[in-house]
Design an enzyme around this catalytic site. Sequence first.
Site, PDB file in Angstrom:
ATOM      1  N   GLU A  64     -15.792   2.267  -2.383  1.00  0.00           N
ATOM      2  CA  GLU A  64     -14.437   1.892  -2.762  1.00  0.00           C
ATOM      3  C   GLU A  64     -14.227   1.814  -4.271  1.00  0.00           C
ATOM      4  O   GLU A  64     -13.309   1.166  -4.756  1.00  0.00           O
ATOM      5  CB  GLU A  64     -14.050   0.551  -2.138  1.00  0.00           C
ATOM      6  CG  GLU A  64     -12.564   0.277  -2.257  1.00  0.00           C
ATOM      7  CD  GLU A  64     -12.101  -0.760  -1.254  1.00  0.00           C
ATOM      8  OE1 GLU A  64     -10.893  -0.994  -1.211  1.00  0.00           O
ATOM      9  OE2 GLU A  64     -12.940  -1.287  -0.512  1.00  0.00           O
ATOM     10  N   ASN A 120      -5.850   1.883   0.625  1.00  0.00           N
ATOM     11  CA  ASN A 120      -5.125   0.613   0.520  1.00  0.00           C
ATOM     12  C   ASN A 120      -3.629   0.810   0.297  1.00  0.00           C
ATOM     13  O   ASN A 120      -2.915  -0.163   0.049  1.00  0.00           O
ATOM     14  CB  ASN A 120      -5.705  -0.222  -0.628  1.00  0.00           C
ATOM     15  CG  ASN A 120      -7.130  -0.628  -0.351  1.00  0.00           C
ATOM     16  OD1 ASN A 120      -7.493  -0.903   0.789  1.00  0.00           O
ATOM     17  ND2 ASN A 120      -7.949  -0.639  -1.390  1.00  0.00           N
ATOM     18  N   HIS A 126      -1.150  -1.773   1.256  1.00  0.00           N
ATOM     19  CA  HIS A 126      -1.891  -2.982   1.616  1.00  0.00           C
ATOM     20  C   HIS A 126      -1.788  -4.093   0.581  1.00  0.00           C
ATOM     21  O   HIS A 126      -2.066  -5.252   0.898  1.00  0.00           O
ATOM     22  CB  HIS A 126      -3.369  -2.650   1.863  1.00  0.00           C
ATOM     23  CG  HIS A 126      -3.597  -1.987   3.195  1.00  0.00           C
ATOM     24  ND1 HIS A 126      -3.017  -0.780   3.530  1.00  0.00           N
ATOM     25  CD2 HIS A 126      -4.314  -2.369   4.284  1.00  0.00           C
ATOM     26  CE1 HIS A 126      -3.385  -0.450   4.759  1.00  0.00           C
ATOM     27  NE2 HIS A 126      -4.167  -1.389   5.238  1.00  0.00           N
TER      28      HIS A 126
END
Lengths: 360, 360
Positions: free
Chosen positions: A233, A241, A244
Amino acid sequence: MHRQTIRTSTHNYDVTVGKGLLSEFVNYLPKHYQQVFIITDTIVQPLYAEALRKSLETKETKVAISVVPAGERSKNIDQYYQLLTDAIQHNLDRSSLIVALGGGMVGDLAGFVASTYMRGIDYVQVPTTILAHDSSVGGKVAINHPEGKNLIGHFYPPRAVVYDVETLDTLPDHEKRSGYAEVVKHGLISCDSFFRDVLTVDLTTSLHHELIVSHLQNGIQVKANIVEQDERESNIRKFLNFGHTLGHAIESELGYGQITHGEAVAIGMLFAIRVSEQENQVTLPYDELYQWLETNHYPLTLPDMDVNTLIQRMKKDKKSSNAVVQMVLLEEVGRPVTKNISDDQLSTYLMNFLRELGLT
Amino acid sequence: MHRQTIRTSTHNYDVTVGKGLLSEFVNYLPKHYQQVFIITDTIVQPLYAEALRKSLETKETKVAISVVPAGERSKNIDQYYQLLTDAIQHNLDRSSLIVALGGGMVGDLAGFVASTYMRGIDYVQVPTTILAHDSSVGGKVAINHPEGKNLIGHFYPPRAVVYDVETLDTLPDHEKRSGYAEVVKHGLISCDSFFRDVLTVDLTTSLHHELIVSHLQNGIQVKANIVEQDERESNIRKFLNFGHTLGHAIESELGYGQITHGEAVAIGMLFAIRVSEQENQVTLPYDELYQWLETNHYPLTLPDMDVNTLIQRMKKDKKSSNAVVQMVLLEEVGRPVTKNISDDQLSTYLMNFLRELGLT
């Protein structure tokens, strides 16, 4: 039946999507296990746990089952510790297997148990929701802290993902919505035609198996491509994401369980699109997405929320670095980028967005 | 000052052993950190925590400290969760650093916090005991469960180990004994001359820095060679458990904290030597080791213990596979092997050994 292999830095594993896989479950395990510990929840247990037990239990294989209360609230430290205690009491050793039978909550929780039991034992994901097409691939396992979602966890890939789409037939509407929000996200960050195809789904009627399998396959492929390239990540995985940053803040502010994950992410995606349009001076399919969400009964209004509180929530979120909020934005559909947004700018964007969305 | 680089599957890190390293600590960090969270215990905190804070704190670097009660009992789920909460409250993000300042307990606990905070952040080991020469290298992090030591944890290597031997000057005798047991172990599993050299140490007088540095370097090298070859303990890493099968069972049966880890391992090594002699039909330096342990005031008698209870404890231990106890034995000094021992045989060995050792 569709099978794809996911590569990780420690091992490869197969994701199999198809109908009726549970009854021949043992065929999809990477090896023989003497001790299997099924972790499931109170909704899934009466539907599939005994069938799965029967398909696993033999003279050479003992099977134990633990059931946690359904819902995101079970991803807490006490439940985690109870499952570790259960694992010890069931005499699991380093060569045993944990099976996560359920949605994303069960997958995250059981995966975190597996990742830390005796410093890590094998586990297999058996997703029973649409949403779990996302969480079951990529090796993220976690529990929540009152201060933030998934703050405690690890990267720990499963040994297999066995996805029986027949288990999706009984999903309630809000679970369909929650899951399809992530499918939409996979469309938005990968490819305009996949995105447009997803918007052809009507979640208010019974689902067509073929369309679901196709969307799930595509969604898993988008996710798998990204996590294979970037397991930790640090870079492109952040694209997952999309939607998110605000989504998690909304979930966290409302209290987990008051809105589904995907429903919160849906609102977060609308926000990310609006910010993208302004930051990148482009036009994006905000209206098309909004209309599809509305048609499919996604909740699109929010109770009055303090903008500064939301920003603080975003900063607590693990995706922010050094207390500056980093958002995933789109240059166009299929071209995500990350960008740090200053508090002032974020505050303005949020106020405008919440005004546009309308308050309950 | 001695420096060696340890290779792991995810990254390399340096282990530096020398005098006065704490005052120039920042030079041994792999990079600059904006947020540093020192985790230490009630014994070490008044001795070194403020000095370490001062050497780290700048305009660009904020430092927070949390102090846990000294002793193995702090390696529990509640303390672990409290430290995660502290980390959140100190605004640690993914690019922050945790410093484990203390012995093996602090290293295991702080390392486990680092391994699971936001799915894993950097941490550095600053060992302040002899015993920690063992635990600070190899990437094992863990907390205990009432049913067994280190049952909850992970493999998660530090970013650096900074070992200032001046911190060893104030160690109480039982801590010296505990630490040197692992040095003896590293001798027994690696090389007869190293083993004989270790037995020249007199722990009842003040320690010679040069001899300590030499023994610690050698011990770390033995451990590092093994963990580099076998990061996941599937094979030769098991050799490091020499003496630990019974050692852990004794610790666990007496209750953690009633006997030091190394003192329990010392008894475990005597047992492993006796079993080795019988299983492998060889003569090993049992008497030399026993005499050195006695001269240095190791506790060599045990309260009356039920043999079957001990065997059950051994089975709960993570080193056993499928409920058969696997022991590390010696073919000669420097040649360890693993062997499964049946319950009956183990019971006989244990009864004879406890009789030979004598009961309190």
